[in-house]
Design a protein around this motif. Structure first.
Motif, PDB file in Angstrom:
ATOM      1  N   ALA A 141      12.233  28.715  73.128  1.00  0.00           N
ATOM      2  CA  ALA A 141      12.176  27.872  74.322  1.00  0.00           C
ATOM      3  C   ALA A 141      11.682  26.492  73.910  1.00  0.00           C
ATOM      4  O   ALA A 141      10.504  26.162  74.016  1.00  0.00           O
ATOM      5  CB  ALA A 141      11.240  28.493  75.354  1.00  0.00           C
ATOM      6  N   SER A 142      12.607  25.691  73.415  1.00  0.00           N
ATOM      7  CA  SER A 142      12.256  24.381  72.867  1.00  0.00           C
ATOM      8  C   SER A 142      13.320  23.370  73.245  1.00  0.00           C
ATOM      9  O   SER A 142      14.217  23.667  74.034  1.00  0.00           O
ATOM     10  CB  SER A 142      12.106  24.469  71.347  1.00  0.00           C
ATOM     11  N   LEU A 143      13.244  22.176  72.673  1.00  0.00           N
ATOM     12  CA  LEU A 143      14.271  21.178  72.927  1.00  0.00           C
ATOM     13  C   LEU A 143      15.622  21.726  72.497  1.00  0.00           C
ATOM     14  O   LEU A 143      15.732  22.388  71.463  1.00  0.00           O
ATOM     15  CB  LEU A 143      13.962  19.896  72.160  1.00  0.00           C
ATOM     16  N   TYR A 238      20.559  14.057  80.491  1.00  0.00           N
ATOM     17  CA  TYR A 238      19.906  15.358  80.324  1.00  0.00           C
ATOM     18  C   TYR A 238      18.535  15.085  79.704  1.00  0.00           C
ATOM     19  O   TYR A 238      18.431  14.453  78.657  1.00  0.00           O
ATOM     20  CB  TYR A 238      20.742  16.264  79.407  1.00  0.00           C
ATOM     21  N   LEU A 239      17.466  15.540  80.371  1.00  0.00           N
ATOM     22  CA  LEU A 239      16.100  15.310  79.924  1.00  0.00           C
ATOM     23  C   LEU A 239      15.400  16.644  79.718  1.00  0.00           C
ATOM     24  O   LEU A 239      15.632  17.600  80.483  1.00  0.00           O
ATOM     25  CB  LEU A 239      15.312  14.469  80.939  1.00  0.00           C
ATOM     26  N   ALA A 240      14.533  16.706  78.718  1.00  0.00           N
ATOM     27  CA  ALA A 240      13.802  17.949  78.444  1.00  0.00           C
ATOM     28  C   ALA A 240      12.417  17.635  77.897  1.00  0.00           C
ATOM     29  O   ALA A 240      12.229  16.662  77.160  1.00  0.00           O
ATOM     30  CB  ALA A 240      14.581  18.809  77.448  1.00  0.00           C
ATOM     31  N   ALA A 241      11.456  18.473  78.282  1.00  0.00           N
ATOM     32  CA  ALA A 241      10.094  18.393  77.753  1.00  0.00           C
ATOM     33  C   ALA A 241       9.659  19.801  77.376  1.00  0.00           C
ATOM     34  O   ALA A 241       9.813  20.741  78.170  1.00  0.00           O
ATOM     35  CB  ALA A 241       9.139  17.803  78.784  1.00  0.00           C
ATOM     36  N   SER A 242       9.137  19.961  76.168  1.00  0.00           N
ATOM     37  CA  SER A 242       8.763  21.296  75.693  1.00  0.00           C
ATOM     38  C   SER A 242       7.343  21.301  75.137  1.00  0.00           C
ATOM     39  O   SER A 242       6.809  20.258  74.740  1.00  0.00           O
ATOM     40  CB  SER A 242       9.735  21.771  74.606  1.00  0.00           C
ATOM     41  N   TYR A 243       6.777  22.492  75.113  1.00  0.00           N
ATOM     42  CA  TYR A 243       5.458  22.680  74.489  1.00  0.00           C
ATOM     43  C   TYR A 243       5.407  24.107  73.964  1.00  0.00           C
ATOM     44  O   TYR A 243       5.669  25.063  74.697  1.00  0.00           O
ATOM     45  CB  TYR A 243       4.330  22.446  75.483  1.00  0.00           C
ATOM     46  N   ASN A 244       5.100  24.250  72.671  1.00  0.00           N
ATOM     47  CA  ASN A 244       5.013  25.566  72.059  1.00  0.00           C
ATOM     48  C   ASN A 244       3.737  25.693  71.238  1.00  0.00           C
ATOM     49  O   ASN A 244       3.229  24.703  70.696  1.00  0.00           O
ATOM     50  CB  ASN A 244       6.208  25.824  71.143  1.00  0.00           C
ATOM     51  N   GLN A 245       3.233  26.917  71.163  1.00  0.00           N
ATOM     52  CA  GLN A 245       2.132  27.274  70.273  1.00  0.00           C
ATOM     53  C   GLN A 245       2.646  28.335  69.305  1.00  0.00           C
ATOM     54  O   GLN A 245       3.185  29.358  69.737  1.00  0.00           O
ATOM     55  CB  GLN A 245       0.937  27.810  71.054  1.00  0.00           C
ATOM     56  N   VAL A 246       2.514  28.046  68.007  1.00  0.00           N
ATOM     57  CA  VAL A 246       2.988  28.957  66.968  1.00  0.00           C
ATOM     58  C   VAL A 246       1.830  29.259  66.031  1.00  0.00           C
ATOM     59  O   VAL A 246       1.131  28.337  65.584  1.00  0.00           O
ATOM     60  CB  VAL A 246       4.152  28.339  66.178  1.00  0.00           C
TER      61      VAL A 246
END
Length: 402
Positions: A141-143, A238-246
């Motif tokens: 679930a990312s860009l 098309y715009l997207a904002a993501s945040y992940n913790q790995v």
């Protein structure tokens, strides 16, 4: 390095089947998706379809102070793959979906990974009103991958090599390994994951993922990856904002110390302008290991696609800058890298194309990023790579979808 690869189905996931009529009719990216055989199975039909891609080319690559390397190479524009997609209409607007996909090296016939279905192995339910729920090995679930005009393929993409930072050290090549202990990256595909995507409403959609950690024990985090992305679509934007913790694997900071698991925070923003006859994209990401002595990286990208009938020109620029990178003596050093890739495609048909790629990755300061798996030359009498090295690459190839 096994890296992020182009998957055309990601556009169906990211844009949603409820994409506006203007996007479907006028978007270059959407039109390319519809022309690929994989999409015919993902667009609503019930049944099982087999699909795939064969992509091969000849690559010439050279690093400063190193020899010219010529090789037949798989996956210069699309990853060579074989997949099975299936769906069943369960009634009431509910549909079952599954996808099994295996990547392979077309030049040798070998698998890209020891796992058979290394690119996809998931099953889920999809509802226009309730959204989509999937379980298994699937895209993070990312860009979206199409932010890179070369699709984050694992060869001819400076987005892949500079953005994910394939750094060469005396111990080999690792993702963001110059940032310090426990630094890692967000992989394209996440095993053991649960993903939920909302329906697209008024142009907005959200996607959220949680992946369990297969390792158990004291101090081991329950998750290996968790995060999400929110996107907005309104033609031609098309715009997207993501945040992940790995989380990293076990890291031992000093001899005899208890191993720790380092969390890496990865925020990102992206904007795509797709007017059909011109595609522009830009993104900004950060790689932030949450360990006090570690550094961080900032990645900025620009991309453009200019389609004209059977001809398509592409351009990508990726810049990586760091803070807090330290040398073996513990002294903070400057480190950055710049990647540029130019491309040309000529469509022989909707499924078959010829392509040319020319690119370069230039390291500055202490940066030692490799390009297209070409190892950097070593310092005299040392296992450490030379600094300030530029690697140049030229590829001529073709691909066919079936």
């Amino acid at each position: 390095m096994k890296q992020k690869n182009k998957v055309v189905l990601v556009m169906a996931v990211a844009m949603g089947t409820s994409s506006t009529a203007a996007m479907a009719q006028n978007s270059y990216l959407w039109s390319r998706l519809q022309s690929l055989p994989e999409y015919s199975g993902a667009s609503g039909a019930t049944g099982v379809s087999v699909y795939g891609t064969l992509d091969e080319g000849i690559n010439y690559i050279k690093s400063d102070n190193g020899p010219v390397k010529t090789q037949v190479m798989s996956g210069g524009e699309y990853s060579s793959k074989l997949g099975i997609y299936g769906s069943e209409d369960l009634g009431g607007g509910l549909k079952l979906e599954f996808n099994l996909e295996s990547g392979f090296q077309a030049d040798t016939g070998t698998q890209q990974d020891t796992n058979l279905f290394n690119r996809a192995s998931w099953v889920g339910l999809k509802s226009r009103e309730l959204g989509t729920l999937r379980f298994g090995n699937q895209l993070a679930a990312s860009l979206p991958l199409f932010v890179d005009v070369f699709g984050v393929v694992n060869t001819n993409s400076v987005f892949t090599w500079v953005g994910a930072a394939a750094v060469q050290t005396s111990k080999g090549v690792g993702y963001n390994s110059d940032l310090g202990a426990g630094a890692t990256t967000l992989l394209t595909r996440v095993p053991k994951s649960v993903m939920y995507q909302t329906p697209r409403m008024a142009g907005l959609s959200g996607q959220f993922m949680y992946a369990s950690n297969s390792t158990t024990g004291t101090g081991v985090p329950r998750a290996s990856n968790q995060g999400g992305v929110v996107s907005y679509e309104s033609y031609p934007f098309y715009l997207a904002a993501s945040y992940n913790q790995v989380w990293s694997g076990a890291v031992t900071l000093t001899t005899g110390a208890t191993p720790i698991y380092v969390r890496n925070d990865i925020p990102g923003l992206a904007v795509v302008y797709d007017h059909g006859d011109l595609v522009l994209s830009t993104s900004y990401m950060m790689m932030v290991p949450k360990l006090e002595q570690d550094g961080l990286a900032r990645i900025a990208t620009l991309g453009a696609i200019l389609p004209r009938g059977r001809h398509t020109w592409r351009m990508s620029v990726v810049h990586r800058d760091t803070s807090g990178v330290r040398n073996t003596a513990g002294t903070e050093v400057a480190s950055s890298a710049l990647g540029v890739m130019l491309g040309y495609d000529y469509d022989l048909s909707k499924r078959t194309s010829l392509y040319a790629r020319v690119g370069t990755v230039r390291n500055f300061g202490a940066s030692t990023i490799v390009f297209n798996s070409n190892a950097l030359p070593l310092q005299s009498g040392s296992a450490n790579p030379q600094l300030g090295i530029e690697t140049r690459s030229l590829t001529l190839g073709m691909y066919h979808h079936f």
